[in-house]
Design a protein around this motif. Structure first.
Motif: not given
Length: 251
Positions: A26, A45-49, A51, A130
């Motif tokens: 990512s 962050t990669d906006f997935h898992s 951060t 989040s």
């Protein structure tokens, strides 16, 4: 200078894998801003898992400054830190096992040969991750709106400037046209005046050389030359010798 006055940075750091295994495929987004007057916050962050976050106080940044050995004022140091993070050489270094990221750090320098900024990052999970992603997304949206508004204002100024330039061009063309018309009128007036002067000169010369004016003198001259002398005046012509008729007869 308070850290909250720093202009936020959004970027995409280069990703390098320092341990065994493979780095996540990512792409990552970097967000750096002043959390408050005395704290600098960094989120990646990669906006997935994946951060990560780092929060550094002003005192911690001063210690980093001493470790790196950068002199000058505090504001100059912070300008260097922000410029280094904004540079194209900013890197996200990942460490860990097979497909597992255990550690991450942000490494940056303003240009090659200059001091290196290295900041370790802490992994975020669950609600903390989040919340960090949500805050980054909101700030990114605000930055986009700000850029879009600036672009729209710039377009409006450009449009107004284009209209003003068009109006000025039209005004200049009208002035140029009027000048050309005035120049033509002046030229025609000069030609007309010159023509009238030539005609007047020709008329004056014609009148001076007119046969009618010369006729009286020619006629008078002709009359004088062709005038016949009366017979009674002819005997008085000088040079004629008169003889006595008797003498003629004797002879």
């Amino acid at each position: 200078m308070g850290l909250e006055e720093l202009e936020p940075i959004f970027g995409e750091p280069k990703v390098e894998w320092a341990g065994k295994g493979s780095a996540p495929s990512s792409r990552f987004v970097l967000y750096v801003h002043g959390a408050d007057p005395s704290h600098l916050r960094i989120v990646v962050t990669d906006f997935h898992s994946n951060t990560w976050e780092a929060v550094r106080s002003a005192l911690q940044l001063e210690d980093m400054r001493d470790d790196i050995g950068i002199g000058g004022s505090w504001s100059e140091f912070m300008d260097y830190v922000m410029a280094s993070i904004k540079s194209q050489d900013a890197k996200l270094i990942l460490e860990g096992g097979l497909n597992t990221v255990l550690n991450a750090k942000l490494v940056a320098q303003k240009s090659k040969g200059m001091p290196v900024i290295s900041i370790s990052l802490t992994g975020l999970v669950g609600s903390a991750a989040s919340a960090a992603i949500a805050n980054l997304s909101l700030e990114l949206y605000k930055a986009f709106n700000s850029i879009h508004d600036s672009y729209r204002e710039e377009q409006e100024r450009s449009s107004q400037l284009t209209k003003a330039l068009a109006a000025e061009k039209e005004r200049n063309e009208n002035i140029q046209s009027q000048l050309e018309q005035y120049s033509k009128r002046q030229k025609l007036q000069r030609i007309s005046s010159s023509g009238k002067a030539d005609v007047s000169s020709l008329l004056n010369n014609g009148l001076e050389n007119s046969p009618e004016e010369q006729a009286p003198s020619d006629t008078a001259s002709t009359k004088v030359v062709n005038r016949v002398v009366p017979a009674y005046r002819r005997a008085r012509v000088r040079g004629v010798l008169l003889q006595n008729t008797e003498d003629v007869e004797d002879k």
